[in-house]
Design an enzyme around this catalytic site. Structure first.
Site, PDB file in Angstrom:
ATOM      1  N   GLY A  10      14.109   0.549  17.692  1.00 40.12           N
ATOM      2  CA  GLY A  10      15.052  -0.538  17.953  1.00 40.12           C
ATOM      3  C   GLY A  10      16.488  -0.064  17.854  1.00 40.12           C
ATOM      4  O   GLY A  10      16.764   1.118  17.654  1.00 40.12           O
ATOM      5  N   PHE A  11      17.374  -1.010  17.992  1.00 34.65           N
ATOM      6  CA  PHE A  11      18.807  -0.688  18.001  1.00 34.65           C
ATOM      7  C   PHE A  11      19.234  -0.065  16.665  1.00 34.65           C
ATOM      8  O   PHE A  11      19.734   1.073  16.627  1.00 34.65           O
ATOM      9  CB  PHE A  11      19.580  -1.970  18.326  1.00 34.65           C
ATOM     10  N   ILE A  12      19.015  -0.755  15.572  1.00 34.43           N
ATOM     11  CA  ILE A  12      19.464  -0.211  14.277  1.00 34.43           C
ATOM     12  C   ILE A  12      18.584   0.974  13.872  1.00 34.43           C
ATOM     13  O   ILE A  12      19.083   2.015  13.432  1.00 34.43           O
ATOM     14  CB  ILE A  12      19.449  -1.299  13.173  1.00 34.43           C
ATOM     15  N   ASP A  32       6.984   1.955  16.030  1.00 33.62           N
ATOM     16  CA  ASP A  32       7.560   0.824  16.755  1.00 33.62           C
ATOM     17  C   ASP A  32       6.517   0.340  17.752  1.00 33.62           C
ATOM     18  O   ASP A  32       5.778   1.156  18.309  1.00 33.62           O
ATOM     19  CB  ASP A  32       8.839   1.272  17.504  1.00 33.62           C
ATOM     20  N   GLY A  37      12.021  -2.940  20.806  1.00 32.60           N
ATOM     21  CA  GLY A  37      12.506  -1.555  20.745  1.00 32.60           C
ATOM     22  C   GLY A  37      12.385  -0.940  22.130  1.00 32.60           C
ATOM     23  O   GLY A  37      11.541  -1.354  22.934  1.00 32.60           O
ATOM     24  N   ALA A 118      15.081  -4.604   5.370  1.00 31.31           N
ATOM     25  CA  ALA A 118      16.190  -5.122   6.182  1.00 31.31           C
ATOM     26  C   ALA A 118      16.082  -6.642   6.257  1.00 31.31           C
ATOM     27  O   ALA A 118      15.157  -7.177   6.854  1.00 31.31           O
ATOM     28  CB  ALA A 118      16.145  -4.526   7.585  1.00 31.31           C
ATOM     29  N   TYR A 150      13.053 -18.328  10.930  1.00 30.60           N
ATOM     30  CA  TYR A 150      13.463 -16.924  10.821  1.00 30.60           C
ATOM     31  C   TYR A 150      14.190 -16.704   9.490  1.00 30.60           C
ATOM     32  O   TYR A 150      13.912 -15.732   8.767  1.00 30.60           O
ATOM     33  CB  TYR A 150      14.370 -16.556  12.001  1.00 30.60           C
ATOM     34  N   LYS A 154      12.740 -14.200   6.577  1.00 29.95           N
ATOM     35  CA  LYS A 154      13.536 -13.106   6.008  1.00 29.95           C
ATOM     36  C   LYS A 154      13.698 -13.308   4.499  1.00 29.95           C
ATOM     37  O   LYS A 154      13.668 -12.353   3.722  1.00 29.95           O
ATOM     38  CB  LYS A 154      14.899 -13.016   6.694  1.00 29.95           C
TER      39      LYS A 154
END
Ligand code: UDP
Length: 324
Positions: A10-12, A32, A37, A118, A150, A154
């Site tokens: 993915g991005f991060i 992933d 991603g 995260a 969401y 989290k």
């Protein structure tokens, strides 16, 4: 040392893989499912002897058990992210975000393998009490509004991590990301900066949702990578929760103007009501920016790349990608 990066495509996650390879001697195991991603994010990394890439879903308990068993540290980035995805596919988002975290934490706790979890500034919900302190109350709307699922998933990830720390002595650090942005982020799931930059470069209208008075603060992905790694190497951070963000709030109206300036664009700005984008059962956090004192006292610094630099980086990347 071998680090397992869930969501490493993915991005991060992919930026974090590059950070580890550049700054440490770690080997990197990327897993992933490439649902959000992008294979291209790790295409270059596959050539590196220190990198393994496996396509697997964090909901696959057996596969995750095996992946965690071969790791010395785990960085758990895998999640169903993006407001659009969370609102349109709430079940997938809940299951990926809760089951995936369980599948990381349970085997890690058996081996005592340190885990970075995260999390997201979304857990603060629609609180108006900015800047948000890590121990502030959370203000969430009803269960009939999918977005809050969401935030709760989290938060449950955080509870699970902290409970494993309390009961099993698992070394866990929770980071709450505040709108992490930078090159390679895609606008497909609603993210504002890649969306605005693309619109500006194409000369299309910039779509500001709502009246545009909502605020966010944006954090360069490079800063976030450094913070995540340093937190995991800091004993005093273990078993605790940290905001990972920079404290330069902007309204989305102002962001639209700054993107136009950064891109040299004369795109018009168009306001679009939230219900046209996300339906009737939608709520928006009106304010969001972090208190960074806790992070500063743990690490001696907090993310500080300014918005101008962030936008310049994204504009440069997108100009090449879009060939404009
Ligand atoms: N936003 C916007 N236009 C877009 C995409 C997003 O005005 O095309 C707004 C969105 O409503 C929010 C902010 O930009 O107020 C940040 O949105 P994003 O989805 O990037 O992150 P969020 O902070 O909402 O999780």
């Amino acid at each position: 040392m071998r680090a397992l990066l869930t969501g490493g495509g993915g991005f991060i996650g992919s930026h974090f893989a590059e950070y580890l390879l550049a700054e440490t001697g770690y080997d990197v195991h990327i897993v992933d499912d490439f649902s959000t991603g992008v294979p291209g994010n790790v295409a270059g990394l596959r050539e590196d002897d220190r990198v393994d890439v496996d396509e697997l879903d964090v909901r696959d308990e057996a596969a995750m058990r095996e992946a965690v068993a071969s790791a010395d540290e785990v960085y758990h980035f895998a999640a169903a992210v993006g407001v659009e995805k969370v609102v349109n596919e709430p079940l997938l988002s809940l299951k990926t975000n809760v089951e995936g975290t369980q599948n990381v934490l349970d085997p890690a706790a058996e081996d005592g393998t340190p885990v970075f979890v995260a999390s997201s500034s979304e857990v603060y919900g629609k609180s108006l009490d900015v800047p948000f302190d890590e121990d502030d109350d959370r203000v969430l709307g009803p269960t009939t509004v999918p977005r809050w699922g969401y935030a709760n998933a989290k938060a449950l990830d955080e509870f699970l991590g902290l409970a494993h720390h309390q009961e099993n002595g698992l070394p866990v650090v929770v980071g709450r990301f505040f709108n992490i942005v930078g090159p390679r982020q895609v606008g497909d799931y609603g993210m504002v900066i890649p969306t605005f930059v693309e619109q500006a470069l194409r000369g299309d209208p910039i779509t500001v949702y709502g009246d545009g008075t909502q605020t966010r603060s944006f954090t360069h992905v490079q800063d976030a990578c450094e913070v995540v790694f340093d937190l995991m190497q800091t004993d005093a951070a273990t078993g605790d929760v940290f905001n990972v963000g920079s404290s330069e709030p902007v309204t989305i109206n102002e962001l639209a103007d700054r993107v136009k300036a950064a891109a040299g664009s004369d795109s018009p700005v168009e306001h679009v009501p939230f219900d046209e984008v996300y339906g009737d059962d939608f709520e928006e956090p009106p304010r969001r920016y972090p208190a960074t004192e806790k992070l500063e006292s743990a690490l001696g610094y907090a993310p500080d790349t300014d918005l101008e630099t962030i936008l310049a980086d994204v504009v440069e990347e997108q100009k090449t990608k879009l060939e404009v």
